[in-house]
Design a protein around this motif. Sequence first.
Motif, PDB file in Angstrom:
ATOM      1  N   ALA A   1       0.824  -1.207   0.000  1.00 55.19           N
ATOM      2  CA  ALA A   1       0.000   0.000   0.000  1.00 55.19           C
ATOM      3  C   ALA A   1       0.864   1.264   0.000  1.00 55.19           C
ATOM      4  O   ALA A   1       0.472   2.293  -0.578  1.00 55.19           O
ATOM      5  CB  ALA A   1      -0.943  -0.006   1.204  1.00 55.19           C
ATOM      6  N   GLU A   2       2.025   1.190   0.654  1.00 56.50           N
ATOM      7  CA  GLU A   2       2.897   2.361   0.701  1.00 56.50           C
ATOM      8  C   GLU A   2       3.439   2.723  -0.683  1.00 56.50           C
ATOM      9  O   GLU A   2       3.615   3.902  -0.993  1.00 56.50           O
ATOM     10  CB  GLU A   2       4.057   2.119   1.660  1.00 56.50           C
ATOM     11  N   MET A   3       3.692   1.738  -1.528  1.00 54.29           N
ATOM     12  CA  MET A   3       4.137   2.022  -2.900  1.00 54.29           C
ATOM     13  C   MET A   3       3.040   2.779  -3.668  1.00 54.29           C
ATOM     14  O   MET A   3       3.330   3.745  -4.382  1.00 54.29           O
ATOM     15  CB  MET A   3       4.499   0.721  -3.628  1.00 54.29           C
ATOM     16  N   ILE A   4       1.796   2.329  -3.487  1.00 59.50           N
ATOM     17  CA  ILE A   4       0.691   3.000  -4.160  1.00 59.50           C
ATOM     18  C   ILE A   4       0.517   4.407  -3.607  1.00 59.50           C
ATOM     19  O   ILE A   4       0.322   5.374  -4.376  1.00 59.50           O
ATOM     20  CB  ILE A   4      -0.618   2.200  -3.976  1.00 59.50           C
ATOM     21  N   HIS A   5       0.618   4.555  -2.308  1.00 59.79           N
ATOM     22  CA  HIS A   5       0.442   5.874  -1.693  1.00 59.79           C
ATOM     23  C   HIS A   5       1.567   6.826  -2.119  1.00 59.79           C
ATOM     24  O   HIS A   5       1.323   8.016  -2.353  1.00 59.79           O
ATOM     25  CB  HIS A   5       0.410   5.741  -0.168  1.00 59.79           C
TER      26      HIS A   5
END
Length: 287
Positions: free
Chosen positions: A152-156
Amino acid sequence: MRGNILQKSFIALQWKTSFTSQYLVAPTQVIKSMNVGNIRFIADAKNSGSKLEATVFQDDHHRDGRWWNISTEWKVACSFVVAVTSFFLNARYERIQVQKEIKLNRIQSQIKDLYGPLYGNRLVSDTSYRAVMKSHKGLKKYLSEARRKKDAEMIHCWRSYVWNVLYPLDKAAVDLILNNAHLIAQGEFPKEFEQLLMHAARMEFVMESWKNDDGALESAKRFDDDDYLEVSNASGLIFRTQILTHVKQKYDTLRDEQKQILLDISSDKQADDILAKIYQKVTHQDL
């Protein structure tokens, strides 16, 4: 030459006087009357009281007088032709200069208001994008890796980068095109510009799904499966390299045209200065 003619005139008169003594014994008075191109001698006879008018050699100017008048007429005619020709040539020259100035002003406006800022905008956007995506070999692989890992951090991080960096640059580029569409070179709307507008419109739609209730970016903790999909994070259009190449080519072409016109105008000005100096020198000599 005039002195030789006068001397010969007196010799001829003296010879005729001695040979015709029955008509003329001795001259008592010589009246010299000088007209333009004519010397007339009048001798009064002492005994007979009659007058013998002797018209002798005429001056060269009398013979050449009519040619002088013809030459003057030719000078006047030639001067008139030169004046008229100069007028039309000068009018044509000024028209060409005005056309150059108009073209130069348009090119400068195209560079200043559209292609210059747009080229800088696309250069910054492309450089920034390549620097971020270099280690991931492109956005597709980046999003694929994030989806596979459920990271999720990559997407964020990607959404934050688009929100704060890429989209403002895209929006500025769209505004440049919309506000200066009249300056587009060759008058045709390029497909590269169309792709940029489509990308920006799609990204606006996509970015709406990134917002929370306060209008800010949604927290990574609240992501679901749809947030990892490519369609939820990108426009799906390939346009960055194409529009940068297009804008750079147009910018370079306009710069070359600008330099050439400025060089032509400078050369014309130097030629005008030389002709003006020649004209002043000639007229000064005539005076």
